[in-house]
Write a protein that holds these residues in place. Structure first.
Motif, PDB file in Angstrom:
ATOM      1  N   ASP A  39     -27.328 -34.469  77.517  1.00 20.57           N
ATOM      2  CA  ASP A  39     -28.413 -33.697  76.893  1.00 20.57           C
ATOM      3  C   ASP A  39     -28.254 -33.658  75.366  1.00 20.57           C
ATOM      4  N   VAL A  40     -27.049 -33.321  74.916  1.00 16.34           N
ATOM      5  CA  VAL A  40     -26.798 -33.192  73.471  1.00 16.34           C
ATOM      6  C   VAL A  40     -26.944 -34.556  72.785  1.00 16.34           C
ATOM      7  N   LYS A  41     -26.433 -35.606  73.436  1.00 20.36           N
ATOM      8  CA  LYS A  41     -26.539 -36.952  72.853  1.00 20.36           C
ATOM      9  C   LYS A  41     -28.008 -37.344  72.673  1.00 20.36           C
ATOM     10  N   THR A  42     -28.825 -37.046  73.671  1.00 19.59           N
ATOM     11  CA  THR A  42     -30.253 -37.392  73.573  1.00 19.59           C
ATOM     12  C   THR A  42     -30.911 -36.615  72.437  1.00 19.59           C
ATOM     13  N   ALA A  43     -30.658 -35.309  72.382  1.00 20.38           N
ATOM     14  CA  ALA A  43     -31.278 -34.476  71.342  1.00 20.38           C
ATOM     15  C   ALA A  43     -30.870 -34.939  69.947  1.00 20.38           C
ATOM     16  N   VAL A  44     -29.580 -35.245  69.756  1.00 19.16           N
ATOM     17  CA  VAL A  44     -29.089 -35.696  68.445  1.00 19.16           C
ATOM     18  C   VAL A  44     -29.700 -37.051  68.090  1.00 19.16           C
ATOM     19  N   SER A  45     -29.787 -37.922  69.073  1.00 22.44           N
ATOM     20  CA  SER A  45     -30.383 -39.237  68.855  1.00 22.44           C
ATOM     21  C   SER A  45     -31.827 -39.107  68.377  1.00 22.44           C
ATOM     22  N   GLU A  46     -32.555 -38.178  68.984  1.00 24.88           N
ATOM     23  CA  GLU A  46     -33.959 -37.955  68.596  1.00 24.88           C
ATOM     24  C   GLU A  46     -34.058 -37.445  67.155  1.00 24.88           C
ATOM     25  N   ALA A  47     -33.218 -36.468  66.819  1.00 22.10           N
ATOM     26  CA  ALA A  47     -33.276 -35.881  65.474  1.00 22.10           C
ATOM     27  C   ALA A  47     -32.899 -36.914  64.409  1.00 22.10           C
ATOM     28  N   VAL A  48     -31.862 -37.700  64.675  1.00 24.83           N
ATOM     29  CA  VAL A  48     -31.411 -38.706  63.707  1.00 24.83           C
ATOM     30  C   VAL A  48     -32.453 -39.827  63.571  1.00 24.83           C
ATOM     31  N   ALA A  67     -21.981 -29.788  62.937  1.00 27.00           N
ATOM     32  CA  ALA A  67     -21.828 -29.264  64.301  1.00 27.00           C
ATOM     33  C   ALA A  67     -20.838 -28.112  64.262  1.00 27.00           C
ATOM     34  N   ARG A  68     -21.157 -27.060  65.012  1.00 30.74           N
ATOM     35  CA  ARG A  68     -20.315 -25.866  65.037  1.00 30.74           C
ATOM     36  C   ARG A  68     -20.110 -25.437  66.475  1.00 30.74           C
ATOM     37  N   LEU A  69     -18.866 -25.146  66.820  1.00 25.01           N
ATOM     38  CA  LEU A  69     -18.571 -24.596  68.145  1.00 25.01           C
ATOM     39  C   LEU A  69     -18.053 -23.179  67.971  1.00 25.01           C
ATOM     40  N   LYS A  70     -18.715 -22.259  68.672  1.00 21.66           N
ATOM     41  CA  LYS A  70     -18.196 -20.883  68.709  1.00 21.66           C
ATOM     42  C   LYS A  70     -18.040 -20.564  70.173  1.00 21.66           C
ATOM     43  N   GLY A  71     -16.829 -20.585  70.648  1.00 25.26           N
ATOM     44  CA  GLY A  71     -16.639 -20.422  72.086  1.00 25.26           C
ATOM     45  C   GLY A  71     -17.334 -21.548  72.817  1.00 25.26           C
ATOM     46  N   GLN A  72     -18.258 -21.198  73.705  1.00 24.15           N
ATOM     47  CA  GLN A  72     -18.962 -22.217  74.491  1.00 24.15           C
ATOM     48  C   GLN A  72     -20.337 -22.552  73.900  1.00 24.15           C
ATOM     49  N   THR A  73     -20.599 -22.070  72.683  1.00 21.28           N
ATOM     50  CA  THR A  73     -21.911 -22.329  72.088  1.00 21.28           C
ATOM     51  C   THR A  73     -21.820 -23.403  71.010  1.00 21.28           C
ATOM     52  N   LEU A  74     -22.655 -24.406  71.159  1.00 19.51           N
ATOM     53  CA  LEU A  74     -22.710 -25.496  70.186  1.00 19.51           C
ATOM     54  C   LEU A  74     -23.970 -25.353  69.337  1.00 19.51           C
ATOM     55  N   GLU A  75     -23.785 -25.473  68.022  1.00 16.90           N
ATOM     56  CA  GLU A  75     -24.931 -25.561  67.119  1.00 16.90           C
ATOM     57  C   GLU A  75     -24.852 -26.901  66.404  1.00 16.90           C
ATOM     58  N   VAL A  76     -25.950 -27.609  66.343  1.00 13.99           N
ATOM     59  CA  VAL A  76     -26.004 -28.887  65.629  1.00 13.99           C
ATOM     60  C   VAL A  76     -27.151 -28.845  64.635  1.00 13.99           C
ATOM     61  N   GLU A  77     -26.902 -29.360  63.441  1.00 16.72           N
ATOM     62  CA  GLU A  77     -27.983 -29.493  62.461  1.00 16.72           C
ATOM     63  C   GLU A  77     -28.053 -30.930  61.988  1.00 16.72           C
ATOM     64  N   VAL A  78     -29.269 -31.453  61.885  1.00  9.44           N
ATOM     65  CA  VAL A  78     -29.491 -32.783  61.324  1.00  9.44           C
ATOM     66  C   VAL A  78     -30.403 -32.610  60.122  1.00  9.44           C
ATOM     67  N   ARG A 130     -34.761 -30.020  58.077  1.00 10.78           N
ATOM     68  CA  ARG A 130     -33.518 -29.611  58.733  1.00 10.78           C
ATOM     69  C   ARG A 130     -33.859 -29.199  60.162  1.00 10.78           C
ATOM     70  N   VAL A 131     -33.241 -29.876  61.107  1.00  8.21           N
ATOM     71  CA  VAL A 131     -33.439 -29.534  62.516  1.00  8.21           C
ATOM     72  C   VAL A 131     -32.182 -28.822  62.995  1.00  8.21           C
ATOM     73  N   TRP A 132     -32.350 -27.602  63.450  1.00  9.47           N
ATOM     74  CA  TRP A 132     -31.229 -26.790  63.936  1.00  9.47           C
ATOM     75  C   TRP A 132     -31.386 -26.627  65.443  1.00  9.47           C
ATOM     76  N   MET A 133     -30.313 -26.929  66.185  1.00  9.33           N
ATOM     77  CA  MET A 133     -30.391 -26.827  67.644  1.00  9.33           C
ATOM     78  C   MET A 133     -29.161 -26.113  68.183  1.00  9.33           C
ATOM     79  N   LYS A 134     -29.344 -25.439  69.304  1.00  2.88           N
ATOM     80  CA  LYS A 134     -28.249 -24.664  69.884  1.00  2.88           C
ATOM     81  C   LYS A 134     -28.210 -24.893  71.387  1.00  2.88           C
ATOM     82  N   LYS A 135     -27.002 -24.957  71.923  1.00  2.00           N
ATOM     83  CA  LYS A 135     -26.865 -25.093  73.379  1.00  2.00           C
ATOM     84  C   LYS A 135     -25.563 -24.451  73.847  1.00  2.00           C
ATOM     85  N   ARG A 136     -25.658 -23.763  74.944  1.00  2.00           N
ATOM     86  CA  ARG A 136     -24.469 -23.185  75.564  1.00  2.00           C
ATOM     87  C   ARG A 136     -23.887 -24.205  76.539  1.00  2.00           C
ATOM     88  N   LEU A 137     -22.573 -24.401  76.464  1.00  2.00           N
ATOM     89  CA  LEU A 137     -21.925 -25.465  77.244  1.00  2.00           C
ATOM     90  C   LEU A 137     -21.016 -24.899  78.336  1.00  2.00           C
TER      91      LEU A 137
END
Lengths: 142, 100
Positions: A39-48, A67-78, A130-137
């Motif tokens: 899921d994350v790879k697809t989303a990042v591929s789209e943003a890039v 990319a930022r990890l806080k516990g189980q939460t990932l934030e990615v910005e492109v 700037r595309v900001w995305m968040k996902k719990r892992l």
């Protein structure tokens, strides 16, 4: 656990794979499921890809990925410093594309929304996007 | 990567079908579709583990060309992960998709 990374790379199509593989390697620390990694790879591929094709119009400039990890939460910005999007809501409509001649399917934002928990797009014409995305892992463990 | 058998063209899709790979396939496939008589276009996904919206755009574009030529497009040996993307995009309504 808290961790972050920042990556800068040229806006060439070869770096689409580089960006998504890098973010996949980074998030292994959060013990994600295989589906979450996909899921994350697809989303990042789209943003890039958007930054390369639309942001910079296929000229070579710099794309920044955070990319930022806080516990189980990932934030990615492109982030690109390209042309920007005049109407973000319009750009995010399914099947909408400004580049039909390039066979853009108009599904990039749709996939980002489908595969991440949250997405926000900040853009100013002439300044960039700037595309900001968040996902719990690691949902299987909770 | 590209194999012709009569009027069938078989394209071996690479491991990752992103914008970069989609552009390469588009250029090569369209050259073959213009220069040879092809009525059936088959994308072999047996090695493919990744596909994003650029891959979908490329498949839809080839569907339009083949449809205009009176031909058909198929995707075979599609993995679960890639199949999920194809179904979500709706491209499965245009081309015949065989999942493994």
């Amino acid at each position: 656990m808290k961790n972050q990374m920042k990556l800068e790379f040229d806006s060439i199509s070869e770096n689409e794979a580089f960006a998504r593989v890098t973010v996949a390697a980074f998030l292994t620390q959060a013990n994600p499921t295989l589906e979450e990694v996909a899921d994350v790879k697809t989303a990042v591929s789209e943003a890039v890809t958007n930054a390369i094709i639309h942001g910079y119009g296929e000229e070579v400039h710099t794309i920044t990925m955070l990319a930022r990890l806080k516990g189980q939460t990932l934030e990615v910005e492109v982030i690109d410093r390209g042309v920007g999007i005049p109407d973000v809501a319009k750009a995010m409509e399914p099947m909408y594309t400004t580049r039909p001649e390039l066979e853009r399917s108009g599904m990039g934002f749709l996939f980002m929304e489908a595969f991440m928990d949250e997405i926000q797009v900040f853009s100013k014409p002439g300044k960039g996007t700037r595309v900001w995305m968040k996902k719990r892992l690691g949902k299987r463990e909770k | 990567m590209y194999k012709r058998n009569g009027t069938t063209l078989m394209i071996q899709v690479p491991e990752e079908l992103d914008h970069h790979a989609a552009e390469e396939i588009r250029t090569e496939a369209d050259f073959l579709l213009k220069t040879q008589e092809i009525r059936r276009l088959v994308f072999d996904f047996s090695h493919t583990v990744f596909c994003d919206s650029s891959g979908i755009g490329m498949l839809m574009g080839r569907y339009k060309i083949m449809h205009a030529l009176g031909g058909q497009v198929q995707a075979v040996h599609v993995s679960e992960n890639v199949g999920r993307i194809l179904r979500m995009s709706g491209v499965t309504k245009l081309i015949l998709v065989e999942e493994d």
